[in-house]
Structure formats: structure tokens, C-alpha cells
Design a protein around this motif. Structure first.
Motif, PDB file in Angstrom:
ATOM      1  N   ARG A   1       0.923  -1.341  -0.067  1.00 58.25           N
ATOM      2  CA  ARG A   1      -0.038   0.017   0.036  1.00 58.25           C
ATOM      3  C   ARG A   1       0.804   1.418   0.148  1.00 58.25           C
ATOM      4  O   ARG A   1       0.897   1.805   1.282  1.00 58.25           O
TER       5      ARG A   1
ATOM      6  N   ALA B   1      -8.894   3.167   0.629  1.00 60.84           N
ATOM      7  CA  ALA B   1      -9.056   2.624  -0.433  1.00 60.84           C
ATOM      8  C   ALA B   1     -10.264   2.043  -1.246  1.00 60.84           C
ATOM      9  O   ALA B   1     -10.001  -0.001  -0.564  1.00 60.84           O
TER      10      ALA B   1
ATOM     11  N   SER C   1     -12.221  -1.149  -4.161  1.00 56.70           N
ATOM     12  CA  SER C   1     -11.400  -1.388  -5.289  1.00 56.70           C
ATOM     13  C   SER C   1     -11.407  -0.856  -6.530  1.00 56.70           C
ATOM     14  O   SER C   1     -10.750  -1.588  -6.952  1.00 56.70           O
TER      15      SER C   1
ATOM     16  N   THR D   1      -7.907   1.035  -5.971  1.00 62.45           N
ATOM     17  CA  THR D   1      -7.042  -0.091  -6.429  1.00 62.45           C
ATOM     18  C   THR D   1      -6.678  -0.912  -7.666  1.00 62.45           C
ATOM     19  O   THR D   1      -5.018   0.043  -8.100  1.00 62.45           O
TER      20      THR D   1
END
Length: 306
Positions: A131, A199, A201, A204
Motif C-alpha cells: 500500500r 482504498a 476496489s 486499487t
């Protein structure tokens, strides 16, 4: 599936600049107890946790470093940002990040280093090891710090006890103990981010796509189309996760890579621009100046005069 590095261009061993000229230092397996893919112990004089990496010069590492400080302040540069850590703080440096130790500060506390590949993919995903959008400097509450210290103490006890169990079982126990620590750390990292910066999906996928494509693709619409989202959906997701627009997120990543290449390689300005998606040197200079208030040449000169 094993863990693998996903950030930047991490190539070559100690003394090898890889494709971009920045020196990258590998995990020192030979210095770990039993040759396992991690180390944990005290920071300080006489320790070998940083191996041959130069303390006073910028460099990359191809492994994770987590430092829990018992004293401070300590100033540490990570990707051109200076962080000041003091007692109770945690610094988390991920593979591929350019960083530099402070030669004037005393590093005291506990340090964990971990080689990519030591943990299985499911654990990597659960603990958010890559991350890169989360801040390196973490300031746990008293309760969080107590949990981290208890967890890392247990991990260190298991790490140093290499004679009680066969190596394969010892390694398995280490992986489980390390996972317990990293789950606590990941929770701290997520909760330390600004409110509302979750965050999702969508973000991401966008973040991963930008990491792979930023050298050639700076178009928000192109990323949205490739991911199957509308531009509006992508804007909402990126704003919710980072507080930035998708274009701002892309530009920030491009500027970071350009700074790395300008500061730590001797590539001509035109080749630096081409490496981050600007075949025309004039357009690159205009872009870089717009985001930094410096020309690429001035930025390079200023960094090398320090």
C-alpha cells in the motif's frame, strides 16, 4: 502464490544501479538467523540490519524495513520527503522506495526487515504490504503501541530461538508470528490515513494500473476505459481514497519518478523526459516546472549542491 515486488524498477544487487542508475541493495539473507527471509532485532551501533547499504547516501532496497523507535527525534528521507520520528513512532519503508538515513541521528529501537517472497500471497493481500499510498510515518496510540511491542517481542523471541524446532517448522512459526505483527501494523497504517481516505476496489485497480502504465500513459480517460469505469466513477473513487483527482494522482507519480532519475542518475534531461512519457524535452520541462516551480536542470543542480 508467493509475494513479489510491485513498486518501481527494482533490479540489480548492491552496487548495481539497475536500469535507472539508482543503487539497489538486496535483502542480506546471509545475515539472518538460519538464512530465513527476515530479521528482527535492536537498532544501534554494531548491528548488521542495514548490511552494506550506505547510511548517508540515497539508495533503494528490495525488501521491507519497519523501525519502531525508542528515542528520537530521527530524521529520515523517503522518496524526497523528510519524516521526523520520535519515541513510540513507526517508520515503514517499502521495496523500491528511495530513502536515506540521517548520519547525525541515533537510531534506537527495534527493526524488522523482510524479504519479498517470505510470506504467501494471501497474507500479503491481507496485510497490505504494497500500500504505497499510505504514509510511511505512523504514530500509534498507547494501546496500539503496546500491542505492536508485544507482538514484535514475541516475533523476536521466535526468530532468535533457532534450535528448538527443525528449520522448516521454525520458519513456519516465524511466518505466523510475523503475520500477527503485520496485521496490527496494517491496521495502524490504515487508521492513520486521513478520514475518508479508504482504498476502494476501484481506486486499487486504478493505482495498480498507473504504477504499471505511468511511463507511457497519462490519460485519465484511457485508464477509465481500460478498467471499464466511467470517468466520473473513477474521479469519485480516487477523490475518496486520496483526496486528489485522477489526473493529479498520475502527475504526482510521474513527477516522483522524474525526480528520482534527475537526482540519482546522469541521464540527459531529454532521456529522463522520455522515460516518464514525454518524448519532447520542451514539453517535459514545462510539465516539470509546472509541478515543482523548477526546471529539470535546476532541480538536478539544487539537489547535487546539498
Amino acid at each position: 502464490m508467493a509475494d513479489r515486488t510491485t513498486q518501481g524498477s527494482i533490479q540489480g544487487g548492491a552496487g548495481d544501479g539497475g536500469v535507472d542508475g539508482i543503487r539497489t541493495f538486496p535483502f542480506p539473507v546471509e545475515l539472518s538467523v538460519g538464512g530465513v527471509g527476515m530479521q528482527v532485532g535492536a537498532m544501534g551501533a554494531g548491528r548488521t540490519w542495514h548490511a552494506d547499504a550506505p547510511l548517508e547516501r540515497v539508495h533503494r532496497i528490495d525488501f521491507h524495513v519497519v523501525m519502531l523507535f525508542d528515542s528520537g527525534p530521527v530524521r529520515h528521507m523517503i522518496d524526497f520527503a523528510e519524516y521526523e520520528a520520535t519515541a513510540g513512532d513507526v517508520l515503514w519503508i517499502r521495496p523500491g522506495q528511495v530513502h536515506r538515513f540521517s548520519p547525525t541521528c541515533e537510531y534506537r529501537g527495534t527493526v524488522l526487515t523482510m524479504q519479498p517472497g517470505f510470506l504467501p500471497r494471501a497474507t500479503v493481500e491481507a496485510t497490505g504490504l504494497y500500500r504505497y499510498d499510505l504514509p510511511p510515518l505512523l504514530r500509534p496510540s498507547d494501546a496500539q503501541l503496546a500491542g505492536l511491542k508485544a507482538s514484535v517481542t514475541q516475533l523476536q523471541r521466535e526468530y532468535e530461538d533457532s534450535s528448538t524446532l527443525p528449520l522448516s517448522l521454525h520458519t513456519s512459526v516465524l511466518r505466523h508470528s510475523l503475520t500477527a505483527f503485520l496485521l496490527r501494523l496494517a491496521h495502524l497504517a490504515a487508521s492513520s490515513a486521513e478520514a475518508g481516505r479508504r482504498a476502494e476496489s476501484t481506486f486499487t485497480l486504478f493505482r495498480d494500473a498507473v504504477e504499471k502504465g505511468f511511463p507511457t500513459n497519462h490519460s485519465v480517460s484511457a485508464y477509465a476505459d481500460a478498467l471499464g469505469y466511467s470517468r466520473r466513477t473513477l474521479v469519485r473513487a480516487v477523490r475518496a481514497a486520496t483526496g486528489e483527482t485522477p489526473k493529479g494522482f498520475i502527475d504526482k507519480r510521474v513527477v516522483l519518478e522524474a525526480k528520482r532519475l534527475l537526482a540519482h542518475t546522469d541521464l540527459p534531461i531529454g532521456r529522463v523526459g522520455a522515460a516518464v512519457g514525454f518524448p519532447d524535452a520542451a514539453n517535459f520541462s514545462k510539465f516539470f516546472h509546472q509541478h515543482t516551480d523548477l526546471t529539470p536542470a535546476a532541480f538536478r543542480t539544487e539537489l547535487r549542491q546539498e
